[in-house]
Enzyme design. Sequence first.
Site, PDB file in Angstrom:
ATOM      1  N   CYS A  86      -8.103   8.815  33.035  1.00 54.28           N
ATOM      2  CA  CYS A  86      -8.477   9.450  32.339  1.00 54.28           C
ATOM      3  C   CYS A  86      -8.077   9.584  30.197  1.00 54.28           C
ATOM      4  O   CYS A  86      -8.665  10.267  29.392  1.00 54.28           O
ATOM      5  CB  CYS A  86      -7.494  11.267  31.797  1.00 54.28           C
ATOM      6  SG  CYS A  86      -6.016  11.085  33.107  1.00 54.28           S
ATOM      7  N   HIS A 126      -3.130  18.964  36.789  1.00 54.06           N
ATOM      8  CA  HIS A 126      -3.274  19.663  38.363  1.00 54.06           C
ATOM      9  C   HIS A 126      -2.872  21.165  38.067  1.00 54.06           C
ATOM     10  O   HIS A 126      -3.237  21.282  39.327  1.00 54.06           O
ATOM     11  CB  HIS A 126      -3.894  18.662  38.808  1.00 54.06           C
ATOM     12  CG  HIS A 126      -4.424  17.656  38.527  1.00 54.06           C
ATOM     13  ND1 HIS A 126      -4.762  16.997  39.369  1.00 54.06           N
ATOM     14  CD2 HIS A 126      -5.164  16.859  37.965  1.00 54.06           C
ATOM     15  CE1 HIS A 126      -5.372  15.642  38.843  1.00 54.06           C
ATOM     16  NE2 HIS A 126      -6.216  15.597  38.084  1.00 54.06           N
ATOM     17  N   GLU A 150       1.232  39.731  25.152  1.00 55.32           N
ATOM     18  CA  GLU A 150       1.746  38.956  24.342  1.00 55.32           C
ATOM     19  C   GLU A 150       1.742  37.075  24.218  1.00 55.32           C
ATOM     20  O   GLU A 150       2.013  36.938  22.889  1.00 55.32           O
ATOM     21  CB  GLU A 150       3.491  39.586  25.309  1.00 55.32           C
ATOM     22  CG  GLU A 150       4.116  38.457  24.193  1.00 55.32           C
ATOM     23  CD  GLU A 150       4.286  38.875  21.751  1.00 55.32           C
ATOM     24  OE1 GLU A 150       3.627  40.130  22.222  1.00 55.32           O
ATOM     25  OE2 GLU A 150       4.949  38.508  21.578  1.00 55.32           O
ATOM     26  N   HIS A 184     -10.202  21.488  38.720  1.00 50.99           N
ATOM     27  CA  HIS A 184      -9.450  19.623  39.141  1.00 50.99           C
ATOM     28  C   HIS A 184      -8.221  19.916  38.810  1.00 50.99           C
ATOM     29  O   HIS A 184      -6.777  19.873  38.552  1.00 50.99           O
ATOM     30  CB  HIS A 184     -10.495  18.919  37.638  1.00 50.99           C
ATOM     31  CG  HIS A 184     -10.305  17.717  38.205  1.00 50.99           C
ATOM     32  ND1 HIS A 184     -10.511  16.162  37.651  1.00 50.99           N
ATOM     33  CD2 HIS A 184      -8.931  17.225  37.565  1.00 50.99           C
ATOM     34  CE1 HIS A 184     -10.568  15.397  36.356  1.00 50.99           C
ATOM     35  NE2 HIS A 184      -8.568  16.163  37.307  1.00 50.99           N
TER      36      HIS A 184
HETATM   37 ZN    ZN Z   1      -7.250  14.703  36.748  1.00 51.91          ZN
END
Ligand code: ZN
Length: 209
Positions: A78, A98, A119, A169
């Site tokens: 990532c 996740h 809120e 995901h």
């Molecule tokens: Zn991920």
Amino acid sequence: MANEHPRALIPALCRQFYDLGWCTGTGGGIAIRVDGIIYMAPSGVQKERISEADIFELDLDGQVLKAPATPGLKLTECSPLFFNAFRQRGAGAVIHSHSIEALMATVHFDTVFRVSHVEMIKGLRGYGFYDTVEIPIIANTARECELADSMAEAIDANPQADAVLVQRHGIYVWGKDWQQAKTQTECLDYLFRFADRMIQSGRSPIDVP
Ligand code: ZN
């Protein structure tokens, strides 16, 4: 404030996020930028057990400045997604979760998650109680790094949102610093839980009370 250094913060935050169900099964993660250096948790490890010796240091071009002292660790897939938020929004921190709540938001909604009159909306940058929050949802891909282009487009198309949901995901959330990124991730997770309960009880999460 030695414990405020990203090398100490990242393991501590990963333990909290693990307990919240945001980074179990080695998924999810966090990256923090301080003084032009990006500190990032490694890939494929037990996120609740990482230590200061496991953190990568990168420059803003994504080049590794300092590999972890612990041998054999890999940079997370990532990484390009974290860099989207650092480059496009000048983020100080990015969290990838996740969370099952984020997943259910992408199941209940098609291309945009919407909620209003709660809120906790006030915990999101630029939003008030009466506003309708809109978080874009992008399709998932076989490999995490393949999300980079569609995430970049969603960030550009939704300047009001500090987050992008990924179908079935999870979610990427960022902020000007780690505190804002954490606050916004917590508020969004709460809003996803609220929306799920509203839908389960046959009501719309953008109902006006
Ligand atoms: Zn991920």
